[in-house]
Design an enzyme around this catalytic site. Structure first.
Site, PDB file in Angstrom:
ATOM      1  N   GLY A  51       0.832  -1.190   0.000  1.00  0.00           N
ATOM      2  CA  GLY A  51       0.000   0.000   0.000  1.00  0.00           C
ATOM      3  C   GLY A  51       0.866   1.240   0.000  1.00  0.00           C
ATOM      4  O   GLY A  51       2.063   1.172   0.309  1.00  0.00           O
ATOM      5  N   CYS A  78       5.495  -5.886   1.277  1.00  0.00           N
ATOM      6  CA  CYS A  78       5.781  -4.451   1.332  1.00  0.00           C
ATOM      7  C   CYS A  78       5.134  -3.819   2.574  1.00  0.00           C
ATOM      8  O   CYS A  78       5.525  -4.132   3.695  1.00  0.00           O
ATOM      9  CB  CYS A  78       5.352  -3.784   0.036  1.00  0.00           C
ATOM     10  SG  CYS A  78       6.079  -2.149  -0.224  1.00  0.00           S
ATOM     11  N   TYR A  79       4.126  -2.971   2.424  1.00  0.00           N
ATOM     12  CA  TYR A  79       3.465  -2.371   3.586  1.00  0.00           C
ATOM     13  C   TYR A  79       2.897  -3.455   4.496  1.00  0.00           C
ATOM     14  O   TYR A  79       2.927  -3.328   5.733  1.00  0.00           O
ATOM     15  CB  TYR A  79       2.349  -1.425   3.135  1.00  0.00           C
ATOM     16  CG  TYR A  79       1.538  -0.851   4.281  1.00  0.00           C
ATOM     17  CD1 TYR A  79       1.946   0.322   4.916  1.00  0.00           C
ATOM     18  CD2 TYR A  79       0.395  -1.489   4.735  1.00  0.00           C
ATOM     19  CE1 TYR A  79       1.214   0.845   5.982  1.00  0.00           C
ATOM     20  CE2 TYR A  79      -0.342  -0.980   5.795  1.00  0.00           C
ATOM     21  CZ  TYR A  79       0.070   0.185   6.416  1.00  0.00           C
ATOM     22  OH  TYR A  79      -0.646   0.695   7.478  1.00  0.00           O
ATOM     23  N   HIS A 165       7.932  -6.840  -4.165  1.00  0.00           N
ATOM     24  CA  HIS A 165       6.658  -7.317  -4.712  1.00  0.00           C
ATOM     25  C   HIS A 165       6.860  -8.595  -5.527  1.00  0.00           C
ATOM     26  O   HIS A 165       7.294  -8.546  -6.679  1.00  0.00           O
ATOM     27  CB  HIS A 165       6.022  -6.230  -5.589  1.00  0.00           C
ATOM     28  CG  HIS A 165       5.497  -5.064  -4.825  1.00  0.00           C
ATOM     29  ND1 HIS A 165       4.233  -5.041  -4.289  1.00  0.00           N
ATOM     30  CD2 HIS A 165       6.071  -3.889  -4.463  1.00  0.00           C
ATOM     31  CE1 HIS A 165       4.045  -3.897  -3.644  1.00  0.00           C
ATOM     32  NE2 HIS A 165       5.157  -3.179  -3.740  1.00  0.00           N
ATOM     33  N   GLU A 167       4.550 -10.427  -6.715  1.00  0.00           N
ATOM     34  CA  GLU A 167       3.438 -10.642  -7.644  1.00  0.00           C
ATOM     35  C   GLU A 167       3.664 -10.050  -9.028  1.00  0.00           C
ATOM     36  O   GLU A 167       2.964 -10.412  -9.985  1.00  0.00           O
ATOM     37  CB  GLU A 167       2.136 -10.071  -7.047  1.00  0.00           C
ATOM     38  CG  GLU A 167       2.069  -8.548  -6.948  1.00  0.00           C
ATOM     39  CD  GLU A 167       2.670  -7.973  -5.681  1.00  0.00           C
ATOM     40  OE1 GLU A 167       2.294  -6.850  -5.312  1.00  0.00           O
ATOM     41  OE2 GLU A 167       3.516  -8.651  -5.058  1.00  0.00           O
ATOM     42  N   GLY A 220     -20.389  -4.561 -27.362  1.00  0.00           N
ATOM     43  CA  GLY A 220     -19.838  -5.438 -28.383  1.00  0.00           C
ATOM     44  C   GLY A 220     -18.426  -5.885 -28.063  1.00  0.00           C
ATOM     45  O   GLY A 220     -17.868  -6.747 -28.748  1.00  0.00           O
ATOM     46  N   VAL A 222     -15.476  -7.640 -25.515  1.00  0.00           N
ATOM     47  CA  VAL A 222     -15.470  -8.923 -24.816  1.00  0.00           C
ATOM     48  C   VAL A 222     -16.043  -8.789 -23.411  1.00  0.00           C
ATOM     49  O   VAL A 222     -16.749  -9.685 -22.933  1.00  0.00           O
ATOM     50  CB  VAL A 222     -14.045  -9.527 -24.786  1.00  0.00           C
ATOM     51  CG1 VAL A 222     -13.065  -8.621 -24.048  1.00  0.00           C
ATOM     52  CG2 VAL A 222     -14.057 -10.904 -24.140  1.00  0.00           C
ATOM     53  N   ASP A 223     -15.789  -7.669 -22.729  1.00  0.00           N
ATOM     54  CA  ASP A 223     -16.238  -7.511 -21.345  1.00  0.00           C
ATOM     55  C   ASP A 223     -17.763  -7.536 -21.241  1.00  0.00           C
ATOM     56  O   ASP A 223     -18.339  -8.316 -20.476  1.00  0.00           O
ATOM     57  CB  ASP A 223     -15.713  -6.199 -20.745  1.00  0.00           C
ATOM     58  CG  ASP A 223     -14.210  -6.062 -20.881  1.00  0.00           C
ATOM     59  OD1 ASP A 223     -13.541  -7.098 -21.023  1.00  0.00           O
ATOM     60  OD2 ASP A 223     -13.709  -4.927 -20.859  1.00  0.00           O
ATOM     61  N   SER A 225     -19.877  -8.446 -23.550  1.00  0.00           N
ATOM     62  CA  SER A 225     -20.438  -9.653 -24.177  1.00  0.00           C
ATOM     63  C   SER A 225     -20.395 -10.833 -23.219  1.00  0.00           C
ATOM     64  O   SER A 225     -21.362 -11.611 -23.120  1.00  0.00           O
ATOM     65  CB  SER A 225     -19.678  -9.980 -25.460  1.00  0.00           C
ATOM     66  OG  SER A 225     -19.811  -8.945 -26.411  1.00  0.00           O
ATOM     67  N   LYS A 365      -8.385  -8.901 -18.083  1.00  0.00           N
ATOM     68  CA  LYS A 365      -8.898  -9.135 -19.438  1.00  0.00           C
ATOM     69  C   LYS A 365      -8.658 -10.558 -19.927  1.00  0.00           C
ATOM     70  O   LYS A 365      -9.559 -11.180 -20.500  1.00  0.00           O
ATOM     71  CB  LYS A 365      -8.261  -8.132 -20.398  1.00  0.00           C
ATOM     72  CG  LYS A 365      -8.734  -8.260 -21.847  1.00  0.00           C
ATOM     73  CD  LYS A 365     -10.143  -7.722 -22.038  1.00  0.00           C
ATOM     74  CE  LYS A 365     -10.150  -6.220 -21.973  1.00  0.00           C
ATOM     75  NZ  LYS A 365     -11.481  -5.661 -22.311  1.00  0.00           N
TER      76      LYS A 365
END
Length: 509
Positions: A51, A78-79, A165, A167, A220, A222-223, A225, A365
Site C-alpha cells: 500500500g 511491502c506495507y 513485490h 506478484e 460489443g 469482450v467484457d 459480451s 482481461k
C-alpha cells in the site's frame, strides 16, 4: 481458500491473479474485516498486501492484531510486511535511502518461502520505509544492497514477510515464492477453475437479481459480451441489453456490431441512437476527466430513460474489469491513488435508481477471455481488442467535433485494417490512433501545408496493469503512415508512441 487483505496497493488484484493462476480460490477484503468473519471463512492462508501509506501515518490502514493469533500462515508484502513487524513489536522507520525499481536480492536463509530460489536474483522494490528491528522469533532471510531486511520469517508462527513485490513480472522468481507459500506452507489444494468461477457467478447473479429485470449496456466488446452471456445464463429473459450509439464509435462500428451481436448472442437487444446527445454535451470540453464524467452522465441518462420502458427493471449490469477499478479508485475506497476515472466507475450519478451488478469486477482481461471461452462465447467477440467506453472522445486530445471525429475514424480504419492483414491483431493488446491538438508544417504537391498530427499507439500486455510498446516492423509502420497521410485529408504527419506502462497509461486520456 486464501484471504487477501487490501491495504490499498495498486497490485492487490495482481496478487489475487497469481493465486488464481495456481488454481486456488481467493477473496479480497478490506482491513476493517471482523476477526469472527475471518474465522467463518476458514482461510488456509492470509496475504497482507502492499500500500502507499507509511505505518506511522495517522490514518494508515490497519487490521485487528488478533489476526496473528489465529494460527493461520500469513505473508506480508511491502506495507503488509511492515504492518506485521510493527504490530508484533518490531521497529519500522523512514529509510535513509528510498528504494524503487529493480534490486538485486541476496538470499541468506533459503527456507520455506525462498526454497528453490536462486541465491542472487532480481526483485522489484517500491518503499520509502524500512524495518530496523525485528520482533522476537523472526530472522532475516534476504537482503539487498540498500535494504538489509528484505525478507523475513518466523517459522514457528508461519509468518513471512517480503519487502519487495513477488506478484509483479519484474520479480522473476516471485511466482515461485508465492507458490511456496500457497502449496508448501498453506497446503492449499489446486481446485479452483474458470468453470467454478462461472458457476459461482451465475448463482450469485441469480440470487441477487431474483425475478427482477436487469439491464446491461452492451458495447460489443469482450467484457460486456461475456457479462451478457453470464447474466443470460442466470436470469434468462429477464435480461435486456441496450446498445447505445454515442456518436463516438469507429467507422461503421454500430452497423457491424449489430450484425455480430445478433448472430452470436441470443439475447434481447435494444439499439439506441444517442450520438447527438453526447456530442452536444461534449461541445467545447477539452479536459479528459470532464469528458469521462459527461459521457458517464449522459450514458446513465439514456439508460434511465430506457429503464422506464422496461417494467420492474431494478438492476444495471456492467462489464467493469479490475484495471478499470484500480485506475479510478481503490476497490474498497481505500488509499489507492486515483490515476484516471472510467466512465463506468467514476461517471455514475449518486442518485442512480438502478442497482449495480458487476460480475467481472475482479477479473483481468485475459481471465475474461478464458471465461468467455468456458461459457461458449464466439471467438470473434472473445478476441476483440479493448475499446474504451468513452470511445474516440479520449483518443481526440482536445475538443470533440464532427470534423475531428471524421478524421480519426478514417485513420483508425486504415490502422486496424493493416494490422489485421499483417496478422498482428490478436498478438497486440491494443492498437489505435490518437488525434493530437497540434498541427505541423508539411509539403504536399509542392505546396506548404499546416495540418494535423496523428500518433499511433500499439502495446503488448498480459493484464493491462503493465504494458510495453509493440515492436511493429518498420515496413508496416511505413505503410500505415503513407496510407494515412495520402488517404486522409487534414493529416500530414504520423508519429509512433514508444512509451511503456508505467509510467504512461495505455490510453492517452
Amino acid at each position: 481458500m486464501i484471504l487477501i487483505i487490501d491495504f490499498g496497493s495498486q497490485y492487490n488484484q495482481l496478487i489475487a491473479r497469481r493465486v488464481r493462476e495456481s488454481r486456488i480460490y481467493c477473496r479480497i477484503e478490506p482491513p476493517d474485516i471482523d476477526i469472527s468473519y475471518i474465522n467463518d471463512l476458514k482461510p488456509e492462508g492470509i496475504i497482507l498486501s502492499g500500500g502507499p501509506s507509511s505505518i506511522y501515518e495517522k490514518n494508515s490502514p490497519k487490521i485487528d492484531k488478533e489476526i496473528f493469533n489465529l494460527g493461520i500462515p500469513i505473508l506480508g508484502i511491502c506495507y503488509g510486511m511492515q504492518f506485521m513487524i510493527y504490530a508484533l513489536g518490531g521497529v519500522v522507520e523512514k529509510a535513509a535511502k528510498r528504494e524503487y525499481g529493480f534490486a538485486k536480492l541476496y538470499i541468506k536463509n533459503p527456507k520455506k518461502i525462498l526454497e528453490g530460489i536462486e541465491k542472487n536474483t532480481w526483485c522489484w522494490m517500491s518503499h520509502g520505509d524500512s524495518i530496523k528491528q525485528l520482533p522476537e522469533g523472526f530472522i532475516i532471510n534476504a537482503s539487498t544492497d540498500n535494504t538489509e531486511i528484505a525478507a523475513v520469517s518466523n517459522e514457528n508462527k508461519r509468518f513471512y514477510g517480503l519487502q519487495f513485490h513477488p506478484e509483479v513480472e519484474h520479480t522473476p522468481m516471485g511466482k515461485k515464492m508465492l507458490k511456496n507459500f500457497l502449496l508448501d506452507i498453506c497446503k492449499c489444494k489446486r481446485s479452483w477453475t474458470m468453470k467454478s468461477f462461472a458457476n459461482t457467478a451465475i448463482s450469485e447473479i441469480r440470487e441477487t437479481v431474483k425475478d427482477n429485470k436487469i439491464i446491461l449496456g452492451l458495447s460489443g466488446g469482450v467484457d460486456s459480451s461475456v457479462t451478457a452471456m453470464l447474466i443470460h445464463k442466470a436470469v434468462g429473459k429477464n435480461l435486456t441489453c441496450i446498445f447505445v450509439d454515442n456518436g463516438l464509435l469507429r467507422k461503421n462500428e454500430a452497423e457491424k456490431l449489430k450484425i455480430t451481436l445478433s448472430q452470436n448472442l441470443d439475447i434481447n437487444i435494444r439499439y439506441v441512437d444517442a450520438g447527438n446527445k453526447f456530442l452536444k454535451q461534449l461541445s467545447g470540453v477539452t479536459d479528459p476527466e470532464k469528458k469521462r464524467k459527461i459521457i458517464g452522465k449522459v450514458f446513465m441518462d439514456v439508460f434511465e430513460s430506457e429503464a422506464k420502458k422496461i417494467k420492474d427493471a431494478k438492476f444495471l449490469a456492467q462489464g467493469t474489469l479490475y484495471p478499470d477499478v484500480i485506475e479510478s479508485i481503490s476497490a474498497f475506497g481505500g488509499p489507492t491513488a486515483v490515476i484516471k476515472s472510467h466512465h463506468n466507475v467514476g461517471g455514475l450519478p449518486k442518485n442512480m435508481k438502478l442497482k449495480l451488478v458487476e460480475p467481472l469486477r475482479y477479473l483481468f482481461k485475459d481471465e475474461v477471455r478464458k471465461l468467455g471461452k468456458t461459457i461458449g462465447l464466439h471467438q470473434d467477440l472473445i478476441w476483440r481488442q479493448p475499446f474504451p467506453g468513452p470511445g474516440l472522445s479520449i483518443r481526440i486530445i482536445g475538443e470533440i467535433t464532427k470534423q475531428r471525429l471524421s478524421i480519426l475514424r478514417e485513420v483508425d480504419d486504415i490502422l486496424l485494417t493493416d494490422i489485421k492483414e499483417a496478422g498482428l491483431y490478436r498478438k497486440l493488446w491494443q492498437s489505435f490512433a490518437i488525434l493530437l491538438p497540434l498541427k505541423s508544417v508539411g509539403i504536399m504537391g509542392d505546396q506548404r501545408t499546416y495540418e494535423n498530427i496523428i500518433a499511433i499507439r500499439a502495446v503488448t500486455s498480459k493484464d493491462a496493469m503493465t504494458a510495453d510498446w509493440a515492436k511493429i516492423p518498420y515496413s508496416l509502420l511505413g505503410k500505415i503512415s503513407n496510407r494515412i497521410i495520402n488517404e486522409v485529408a487534414g493529416v500530414n504527419r504520423v508519429v509512433y508512441d514508444i512509451s511503456s506502462k508505467p509510467p504512461a497509461t495505455i490510453e492517452w486520456e
